[in-house]
Design an enzyme around this catalytic site. Structure first.
Site, PDB file in Angstrom:
ATOM      1  N   SER A  72      -3.459  12.296   0.619  1.00 32.53           N
ATOM      2  CA  SER A  72      -4.504  13.256   0.988  1.00 32.53           C
ATOM      3  C   SER A  72      -5.726  13.096   0.084  1.00 32.53           C
ATOM      4  CB  SER A  72      -3.947  14.684   0.945  1.00 32.53           C
ATOM      5  OG  SER A  72      -4.865  15.607   1.485  1.00 32.53           O
ATOM      6  N   HIS A 183      -5.134  19.023   7.435  1.00 28.19           N
ATOM      7  CA  HIS A 183      -4.647  17.929   8.276  1.00 28.19           C
ATOM      8  C   HIS A 183      -4.199  18.428   9.649  1.00 28.19           C
ATOM      9  CE1 HIS A 183      -5.081  15.524   4.730  1.00 28.19           C
ATOM     10  NE2 HIS A 183      -4.301  16.350   4.066  1.00 28.19           N
TER      11      HIS A 183
END
Length: 280
Positions: A72, A183
């Site tokens: 991430s 996400h």
């Protein structure tokens, strides 16, 4: 967080002070003596982890990786490590990303939950089923390692999905202490905002491939790297798949750079045969 680096390295102190100037507030004060709640604000958490990771990387001797990846946010420090982004530009992008994500979280309440002990395919199936039956968005977000997948979506969607996961045999379904559905489609506005910042930033040719979250394969083309950074906000972090791709391409020794040992543990669960260590 990072105080030891600041106090024992003139180079680290210089980067911390540079970060304070770039961000327009003293992030070092929050990192060293702020409250946990202050540090958990997305606009603080992300630059803090990036700053700590980059300083740790630059302090490693012979820091010339053959391939890089980041989980991430970590993808940005990975791109500093392979020369695609300068420290200054990387920090500014991380700050822009964090601000955009925090704004998206405030605009639409949403949530994430860790699902432990179910096959990825079952989690995917149940997410799709909950979305279809309830109209609430819930999607797989972080493929951390076999048996550990984080889901993301509306508060109601995640709540219903957790019940379904437990009924299907999940060992645990834990709602995470985060401020929004990272996400997932809930980050669409943040992705658009990040796109504007990325288009104004200079990207350089990499010194080695980066295995990016949304495609889980080696990438060296600058335009593709940019696109994948933007798509990452609404797409899944395919960490399991990325690590397996790195191993398939010859990786046998992974070094985690940054605060903590979480990724070392995940990598060992993905493949027990590889060597892992860390620098923090």
């Amino acid at each position: 967080m990072g105080k030891n680096l600041y106090e024992n390295s003139a180079f680290a102190k210089k980067l911390f002070e540079q970060a304070n100037d770039i961000l327009g507030f003293r992030i070092s004060d929050i990192m060293f003596s702020g409250s946990e709640e202050q540090l958990r604000q997305t606009k603080v958490t992300q630059p803090a982890i990036f700053l700590h990771s980059v300083i740790a990387f630059k302090g490693v001797e012979n820091n010339r990786p053959e391939m890089v990846a980041g989980h991430s946010l970590g993808e940005f420090s990975a791109l500093v490590a392979n020369g695609v982004l300068s420290f200054e530009d990387g920090l500014q992008l991380v700050s822009a990303r964090a601000g955009a994500m925090q704004h998206a979280c405030e605009t639409a309440p949403s949530a994430m939950a860790a699902i432990l002990g179910l096959e990825d395919e079952k989690v995917e199936e149940l997410c799709a089923l909950v979305t279809k039956e309830t109209g609430e968005i819930v999607v797989p977000a972080n493929y951390n390692c076999p048996g550990q997948l984080v889901i993301s979506g509306s508060v109601k969607g995640v709540e219903v999905a957790c019940q379904q996961m437990k009924a299907a045999g999940a060992k645990r379904a834990l709602v995470l202490p985060v401020h929004g559905a990272f996400h997932s489609p809930f980050m669409a506005a943040a992705a658009e905002e990040l796109n504007g910042a990325i288009e104004k930033t200079t990207f350089y040719n990499p010194t080695c491939p980066v295995y990016q979250n949304v495609v889980s394969k080696a990438v060296v083309a600058k335009d593709e790297i940019k696109k994948n950074l933007i798509d990452q906000l609404t797409g899944a972090v395919r960490w399991t798949q990325s690590v397996r791709a790195m191993i398939a391409d010859g990786a046998s020794h992974f070094t985690e750079i940054g605060p903590g040992k979480v990724l070392q543990g995940l990598i060992q669960k993905i493949d027990k045969e590889v060597q892992v260590d860390g620098v923090s």
